[in-house]
Design an enzyme around this catalytic site. Structure first.
Site, short mmCIF file in Angstrom:
data_model
loop_
_atom_site.label_atom_id
_atom_site.label_comp_id
_atom_site.label_asym_id
_atom_site.label_seq_id
_atom_site.Cartn_x
_atom_site.Cartn_y
_atom_site.Cartn_z
N GLY A 19 -6.31 2.23 0.86
CA GLY A 19 -5.42 2.57 1.97
C GLY A 19 -4.36 3.61 1.59
N ASP A 65 0.49 -9.08 -9.09
CA ASP A 65 0.89 -9.66 -7.80
C ASP A 65 2.38 -9.39 -7.65
OD1 ASP A 65 1.71 -11.17 -5.64
OD2 ASP A 65 0.52 -12.92 -6.18
N VAL A 66 2.76 -8.50 -6.73
CA VAL A 66 4.17 -8.09 -6.64
C VAL A 66 5.09 -9.22 -6.18
CG1 VAL A 66 3.69 -5.63 -6.29
CG2 VAL A 66 3.96 -7.13 -4.29
N ASN A 92 4.65 0.27 -2.08
CA ASN A 92 3.74 0.38 -0.94
C ASN A 92 2.96 -0.92 -0.70
OD1 ASN A 92 1.61 1.92 0.84
ND2 ASN A 92 0.44 0.96 -0.81
N TYR A 157 5.87 -10.24 9.95
CA TYR A 157 5.68 -8.89 9.37
C TYR A 157 6.88 -8.01 9.66
CZ TYR A 157 3.29 -4.40 8.48
OH TYR A 157 2.94 -3.16 8.01
N THR A 192 -6.17 2.32 8.13
CA THR A 192 -6.51 1.54 6.94
C THR A 192 -7.06 0.19 7.38
OG1 THR A 192 -4.40 0.38 6.79
CG2 THR A 192 -4.52 2.54 5.71
N MET A 194 -5.61 -2.60 7.02
CA MET A 194 -4.56 -3.39 7.65
C MET A 194 -4.40 -3.06 9.13
SD MET A 194 -0.48 -3.64 6.86
CE MET A 194 -0.61 -4.24 5.19
#
Ligand SMILES: NC(=O)c1ccc[n+]([C@@H]2O[C@H](COP(=O)([O-])OP(=O)(O)OC[C@H]3O[C@@H](n4cnc5c(N)ncnc54)[C@H](OP(=O)(O)O)[C@@H]3O)[C@@H](O)[C@H]2O)c1
Length: 243
Positions: A19, A65-66, A92, A157, A192, A194
């Site tokens: 993406g 894994d952020v 991002n 979100y 993308t 998403m």
């Protein structure tokens, strides 16, 4: 912009496996940056890494894994150990989990906040001491149009992206004297995986291309001058003007 404007620079891009993040990583590498690539899926990171190496630039993959503090500490430490410096981070990595608020589970709310908001916070926190050693250096946070507008069925979100925008605004001022420029980009629909998940009703051919977001990142990290750019909003031309 000069040819190879980013030669000698090191960039860290999260969500670089596919993406928008993949496009950003490729664009920075094409301008001469060496790029640290982070996301959870090693195979996708390796694919981006190979695409960068195919045009002779250096990249390295760091499965991360952020949302996990230890994972982000290791990411920044290993990036600096590998490349010797850090000039810019592009936050991002993100997830979108969508649905009406009244049926949103606590676990869903917490996961979205943990990846999108906590993840950006952790990467910033760990990167700042290294960015302070370079002038100028950059943090570019990819928020969303939902950081400034509301859409039905996107409350978790949207809350997470409002958090990213708020953090970025405060951090821009906090780090100004250090020469660390903090920018936030708020894109509308981008073609993308998403976007397909968030807006299955949309014809994906009307969405912006990930490369257009990468262009905005490149603009921010290659410009000189005294103007401070806190936020760039990118909305798609095909959206109804009143939406
Ligand atoms: N597409 C749009 O319309 C749009 C619009 C505005 C803003 N944005 C934002 O742009 C960013 C990129 O979105 P995209 O559309 O390119 O999504 P995407 O295609 O789903 O890619 C998301 C990237 O983030 C990574 N990621 C997800 N969770 C992660 C975690 N916990 N730790 C590390 N990496 C993680 C994914 O890799 P793994 O799954 O392998 O970890 C993937 O590389 C997101 O922050 C999104 O909110 C997107």
């Amino acid at each position: 912009m000069n040819q190879n404007a980013l030669s000698g620079k090191v960039a860290l891009v999260t969500g670089a496996g596919r993406g928008i993040g993949r496009s950003i990583a490729l664009a920075l590498a094409r301008e001469g940056a060496r790029v640290a690539l982070a996301a959870r899926t090693p195979a996708q990171l390796l694919d981006t890494q190979r695409a960068i190496e195919a045009f002779g630039q250096e990249a390295a993959s760091f499965p991360t894994d952020v949302s996990d503090e230890g994972s982000v500490v290791a990411l920044v430490r290993d990036t600096v150990a590998h490349f010797g410096r850090l000039d810019m981070v592009i936050n991002n990595a993100g997830i979108g989990l969508f649905g009406p608020l009244e049926s949103t589970r606590v676990e869903t709310w917490d996961r979205v906040m943990a990846v999108n908001a906590r993840g950006a916070f952790l990467v910033c926190r760990e990167a700042i001491p290294h960015l302070r050693r370079q002038r100028p250096s950059f943090i570019v946070n990819i928020a969303s149009v939902v950081a400034v507008k509301g859409y039905a069925n996107q409350s978790a979100y949207s809350a997470s992206k409002h958090a990213v925008l708020g953090m970025s605004k405060a951090l821009a001022r906090e780090l100004q004297a250090d020469g660390i420029r903090v920018h936030v980009i708020c894109p509308g629909g981008v073609d993308t995986d998403m976007a397909g998940q968030a807006r299955p009703d949309l014809d994906r051919s009307v969405l912006m291309s990930p490369d257009e977001i990468a262009d905005a990142v490149l603009f921010l990290v290659t410009r000189d001058g005294k103007a401070v750019i806190d936020q760039i909003d990118l909305r798609r031309e095909s959206a109804t003007p009143w939406a």
